[in-house]
Motif scaffolding. Structure first.
Motif, PDB file in Angstrom:
ATOM      1  N   TYR A   1       0.846  -1.197   0.000  1.00  0.00           N
ATOM      2  CA  TYR A   1       0.000   0.000   0.000  1.00  0.00           C
ATOM      3  C   TYR A   1       0.884   1.250   0.000  1.00  0.00           C
ATOM      4  O   TYR A   1       1.811   1.373   0.796  1.00  0.00           O
ATOM      5  N   VAL A   2       0.598   2.155  -0.921  1.00  0.00           N
ATOM      6  CA  VAL A   2       1.335   3.416  -1.016  1.00  0.00           C
ATOM      7  C   VAL A   2       0.400   4.533  -0.561  1.00  0.00           C
ATOM      8  O   VAL A   2      -0.587   4.827  -1.224  1.00  0.00           O
ATOM      9  N   LYS A   3       0.706   5.160   0.561  1.00  0.00           N
ATOM     10  CA  LYS A   3      -0.174   6.221   1.071  1.00  0.00           C
ATOM     11  C   LYS A   3       0.037   7.514   0.291  1.00  0.00           C
ATOM     12  O   LYS A   3       1.110   7.757  -0.267  1.00  0.00           O
ATOM     13  N   SER A   4      -0.993   8.331   0.299  1.00  0.00           N
ATOM     14  CA  SER A   4      -0.969   9.580  -0.467  1.00  0.00           C
ATOM     15  C   SER A   4      -1.502  10.717   0.386  1.00  0.00           C
ATOM     16  O   SER A   4      -2.006  10.510   1.498  1.00  0.00           O
ATOM     17  N   VAL A   5      -1.434  11.905  -0.175  1.00  0.00           N
ATOM     18  CA  VAL A   5      -2.034  13.075   0.462  1.00  0.00           C
ATOM     19  C   VAL A   5      -3.513  12.827   0.722  1.00  0.00           C
ATOM     20  O   VAL A   5      -4.058  13.231   1.755  1.00  0.00           O
ATOM     21  N   PHE A   6      -4.184  12.108  -0.187  1.00  0.00           N
ATOM     22  CA  PHE A   6      -5.620  11.841  -0.020  1.00  0.00           C
ATOM     23  C   PHE A   6      -5.885  10.949   1.203  1.00  0.00           C
ATOM     24  O   PHE A   6      -6.884  11.122   1.887  1.00  0.00           O
ATOM     25  N   ASP A   7      -4.983   9.987   1.469  1.00  0.00           N
ATOM     26  CA  ASP A   7      -5.155   9.112   2.634  1.00  0.00           C
ATOM     27  C   ASP A   7      -5.073   9.913   3.926  1.00  0.00           C
ATOM     28  O   ASP A   7      -5.858   9.702   4.851  1.00  0.00           O
ATOM     29  N   VAL A   8      -4.085  10.832   3.994  1.00  0.00           N
ATOM     30  CA  VAL A   8      -3.904  11.618   5.231  1.00  0.00           C
ATOM     31  C   VAL A   8      -5.093  12.540   5.445  1.00  0.00           C
ATOM     32  O   VAL A   8      -5.600  12.683   6.554  1.00  0.00           O
ATOM     33  N   VAL A   9      -5.568  13.152   4.356  1.00  0.00           N
ATOM     34  CA  VAL A   9      -6.733  14.046   4.440  1.00  0.00           C
ATOM     35  C   VAL A   9      -7.957  13.255   4.907  1.00  0.00           C
ATOM     36  O   VAL A   9      -8.695  13.680   5.796  1.00  0.00           O
ATOM     37  N   ARG A  10      -8.162  12.061   4.338  1.00  0.00           N
ATOM     38  CA  ARG A  10      -9.307  11.226   4.719  1.00  0.00           C
ATOM     39  C   ARG A  10      -9.189  10.774   6.176  1.00  0.00           C
ATOM     40  O   ARG A  10     -10.176  10.777   6.923  1.00  0.00           O
ATOM     41  N   ASP A  11      -7.954  10.401   6.599  1.00  0.00           N
ATOM     42  CA  ASP A  11      -7.755   9.951   7.985  1.00  0.00           C
ATOM     43  C   ASP A  11      -8.175  11.027   8.980  1.00  0.00           C
ATOM     44  O   ASP A  11      -8.580  10.724  10.100  1.00  0.00           O
ATOM     45  N   GLN A  12      -8.047  12.286   8.566  1.00  0.00           N
ATOM     46  CA  GLN A  12      -8.421  13.395   9.456  1.00  0.00           C
ATOM     47  C   GLN A  12      -9.856  13.863   9.208  1.00  0.00           C
ATOM     48  O   GLN A  12     -10.248  14.954   9.631  1.00  0.00           O
TER      49      GLN A  12
ATOM     50  N   GLN B   1      18.611  18.694  -1.574  1.00  0.00           N
ATOM     51  CA  GLN B   1      17.848  18.518  -2.810  1.00  0.00           C
ATOM     52  C   GLN B   1      17.337  19.844  -3.376  1.00  0.00           C
ATOM     53  O   GLN B   1      17.132  20.811  -2.650  1.00  0.00           O
ATOM     54  N   PRO B   2      17.079  19.882  -4.687  1.00  0.00           N
ATOM     55  CA  PRO B   2      16.350  21.021  -5.252  1.00  0.00           C
ATOM     56  C   PRO B   2      14.872  20.920  -4.869  1.00  0.00           C
ATOM     57  O   PRO B   2      14.432  19.913  -4.304  1.00  0.00           O
ATOM     58  N   ILE B   3      14.110  21.948  -5.147  1.00  0.00           N
ATOM     59  CA  ILE B   3      12.657  21.890  -4.973  1.00  0.00           C
ATOM     60  C   ILE B   3      12.100  21.028  -6.106  1.00  0.00           C
ATOM     61  O   ILE B   3      12.443  21.242  -7.266  1.00  0.00           O
ATOM     62  N   ARG B   4      11.284  20.038  -5.738  1.00  0.00           N
ATOM     63  CA  ARG B   4      10.728  19.118  -6.753  1.00  0.00           C
ATOM     64  C   ARG B   4       9.204  19.176  -6.741  1.00  0.00           C
ATOM     65  O   ARG B   4       8.600  19.534  -5.718  1.00  0.00           O
ATOM     66  N   ASN B   5       8.591  18.722  -7.849  1.00  0.00           N
ATOM     67  CA  ASN B   5       7.114  18.667  -7.865  1.00  0.00           C
ATOM     68  C   ASN B   5       6.581  17.714  -6.785  1.00  0.00           C
ATOM     69  O   ASN B   5       5.459  17.878  -6.305  1.00  0.00           O
ATOM     70  N   GLY B   6       7.416  16.745  -6.373  1.00  0.00           N
ATOM     71  CA  GLY B   6       7.027  15.813  -5.315  1.00  0.00           C
ATOM     72  C   GLY B   6       6.848  16.457  -3.946  1.00  0.00           C
ATOM     73  O   GLY B   6       6.370  15.824  -3.003  1.00  0.00           O
ATOM     74  N   GLU B   7       7.233  17.752  -3.825  1.00  0.00           N
ATOM     75  CA  GLU B   7       7.017  18.495  -2.568  1.00  0.00           C
ATOM     76  C   GLU B   7       5.536  18.739  -2.316  1.00  0.00           C
ATOM     77  O   GLU B   7       5.137  19.032  -1.177  1.00  0.00           O
ATOM     78  N   ALA B   8       4.741  18.706  -3.377  1.00  0.00           N
ATOM     79  CA  ALA B   8       3.366  19.223  -3.292  1.00  0.00           C
ATOM     80  C   ALA B   8       2.559  18.548  -2.188  1.00  0.00           C
ATOM     81  O   ALA B   8       1.854  19.215  -1.425  1.00  0.00           O
ATOM     82  N   ALA B   9       2.661  17.217  -2.069  1.00  0.00           N
ATOM     83  CA  ALA B   9       1.835  16.489  -1.093  1.00  0.00           C
ATOM     84  C   ALA B   9       2.125  16.957   0.329  1.00  0.00           C
ATOM     85  O   ALA B   9       1.208  17.334   1.074  1.00  0.00           O
ATOM     86  N   ASN B  10       3.397  16.950   0.703  1.00  0.00           N
ATOM     87  CA  ASN B  10       3.719  17.273   2.097  1.00  0.00           C
ATOM     88  C   ASN B  10       3.596  18.757   2.393  1.00  0.00           C
ATOM     89  O   ASN B  10       3.287  19.143   3.528  1.00  0.00           O
ATOM     90  N   LEU B  11       3.808  19.614   1.393  1.00  0.00           N
ATOM     91  CA  LEU B  11       3.562  21.044   1.612  1.00  0.00           C
ATOM     92  C   LEU B  11       2.070  21.276   1.857  1.00  0.00           C
ATOM     93  O   LEU B  11       1.695  21.991   2.789  1.00  0.00           O
ATOM     94  N   ALA B  12       1.230  20.660   1.037  1.00  0.00           N
ATOM     95  CA  ALA B  12      -0.223  20.819   1.212  1.00  0.00           C
ATOM     96  C   ALA B  12      -0.640  20.359   2.602  1.00  0.00           C
ATOM     97  O   ALA B  12      -1.400  21.043   3.298  1.00  0.00           O
ATOM     98  N   LEU B  13      -0.109  19.222   3.037  1.00  0.00           N
ATOM     99  CA  LEU B  13      -0.493  18.684   4.351  1.00  0.00           C
ATOM    100  C   LEU B  13      -0.020  19.595   5.473  1.00  0.00           C
ATOM    101  O   LEU B  13      -0.751  19.857   6.425  1.00  0.00           O
ATOM    102  N   ARG B  14       1.216  20.087   5.379  1.00  0.00           N
ATOM    103  CA  ARG B  14       1.696  20.988   6.450  1.00  0.00           C
ATOM    104  C   ARG B  14       0.837  22.246   6.515  1.00  0.00           C
ATOM    105  O   ARG B  14       0.464  22.702   7.596  1.00  0.00           O
ATOM    106  N   LEU B  15       0.496  22.799   5.350  1.00  0.00           N
ATOM    107  CA  LEU B  15      -0.335  24.008   5.338  1.00  0.00           C
ATOM    108  C   LEU B  15      -1.688  23.747   5.991  1.00  0.00           C
ATOM    109  O   LEU B  15      -2.257  24.622   6.639  1.00  0.00           O
ATOM    110  N   LEU B  16      -2.187  22.514   5.834  1.00  0.00           N
ATOM    111  CA  LEU B  16      -3.476  22.142   6.439  1.00  0.00           C
ATOM    112  C   LEU B  16      -3.323  21.746   7.909  1.00  0.00           C
ATOM    113  O   LEU B  16      -4.306  21.399   8.568  1.00  0.00           O
ATOM    114  N   GLY B  17      -2.092  21.785   8.419  1.00  0.00           N
ATOM    115  CA  GLY B  17      -1.860  21.427   9.821  1.00  0.00           C
ATOM    116  C   GLY B  17      -1.774  19.930  10.048  1.00  0.00           C
ATOM    117  O   GLY B  17      -1.978  19.460  11.171  1.00  0.00           O
TER     118      GLY B  17
END
Ligand SMILES: [Zn+2]
Length: 331
Positions: A111-122, A290-306
């Motif tokens: 199982y590969v967790k995603s931003v959607f899993d963390v959002v749903r868990d909350q 590391q440079p800034i990557r598009n893969g940052e999006a998930a964890n940046l979104a989650l941090r912004l949402l607390g």
């Protein structure tokens, strides 16, 4: 859970000058413009007023990176949504770039967790509005409340988004994908020339971006703090983008705008210790900073949402990207 986390951070902030003291927002909108080369924004400032407005008013870079080893659509969008690279034991291992009946977990063998899993868990809500039907792999793999897919039809995707904005039903995390630039690039070439079909497609996308920015601005004016993240899965040259060590393929924009986001700041300046501007270079994951990557999006979104990082993610978690003005965020 979310309230406890915010409360603990406020206590830590008061006692120990907590470095993660940023206020949270209630909504994050992530837009991926498929195949958007960042040099179009610097070249056509007047014809791309909304992209340019993001740079003037947001925390941005036109020198972000894709995944190190893949510059194709499904693998890179999986990076954006899972906070993982593609290859290796820590990667999500999705290397297919076509419609498949297999889920991401079947492809990985775990199982590969995603931003959607963390959002749903909350118990928060999420949605995906995307312009390629092969994005059903994300709907089949992740818990997304509201899914709209079109077949390379950005106009129809935008129409559905207008309905969503009108109804004031914007979820906590909204992922939007537009395919127009990529469609034109594959058909007629990634030509950064004002008359090219690629640029005509990008001019139209700028109009769509403006409509989404208006919706985000309205939410912020109503006190519903919202942040917009804009990035891409790859660039392109001639009619292709798969050569992962080609600078025109691996260089992408990463633009953040909205509530609490620093105005007119370069993201590498805001993240001097956590990220390194790669100049023109291709950077592997073995590079310590590391440079800034598009893969940052998930964890940046989650941090912004607390919320906490995606479990087992390796991109953009420790530390997550700073997009706030540091003189205001830390006391
Ligand atoms: Zn793509």
């Amino acid at each position: 859970m979310r309230r406890i986390k915010i409360l603990s951070c406020l206590i830590l902030m008061a006692l120990f000058n907590c470095p993660i003291s940023w206020a949270t927002v209630s909504r994050v909108v992530l837009i991926s413009f498929d195949g958007l080369r960042p040099d179009v924004i610097s070249t056509f400032k007047e014809k791309l007023p909304h992209f340019y407005q993001l740079i003037k008013e947001g925390a941005t870079t036109l020198n972000a990176r894709t995944d190190a080893d893949f510059t194709v659509t499904i693998p890179n969008h999986t990076c954006m949504l899972t906070g993982r690279g593609v290859v290796g034991a820590a990667g999500h291992n999705v290397i297919l770039n076509k419609d498949t009946s297999q889920s991401i977990h079947e492809l990985k063998g775990a199982y590969v967790k995603s931003v959607f899993d963390v959002v749903r868990d909350q118990k928060l809500s999420s949605a995906m509005y995307a312009s390629k039907t092969k994005f059903r792999i994300f709907a089949d793999s992740f818990p997304i409340d509201d899914v709209h897919l079109t077949d390379h039809n950005d106009a129809q995707t935008m129409e559905s988004l207008r309905d969503l904005f009108k109804g004031d039903r914007l979820p906590a995390f909204l992922f939007i994908h537009f395919s127009g630039a990529d469609n034109a690039g594959h058909k007629d070439g990634w030509n950064v020339d004002g008359q090219s079909s690629y640029m005509r497609a990008v001019f139209l996308l700028d109009d769509y971006l403006g409509q989404i920015m208006t919706a985000v601005r309205n939410l912020n004016e109503q006190g519903k703090a919202t942040v917009l993240i804009v990035t891409s899965d790859h660039g392109g040259t001639q009619r292709h983008h798969a050569a992962f060590q080609n600078r025109k393929n691996y260089t992408i924009p990463f633009l953040v705008w909205g509530a609490q986001v620093a105005r007119g700041k370069d993201l590498y300046e805001l993240n001097k210790t956590g990220r390194a501007n790669p100049g023109r270079a291709w950077i592997p994951y073995s590079e310590p900073v590391q440079p800034i990557r598009n893969g940052e999006a998930a964890n940046l979104a989650l941090r912004l949402l607390g919320l906490s990082c995606v479990p087992q993610s390796t991109v953009g978690c420790s530390p997550t990207l700073i997009v706030e003005d540091q003189s205001q965020g830390q006391k």
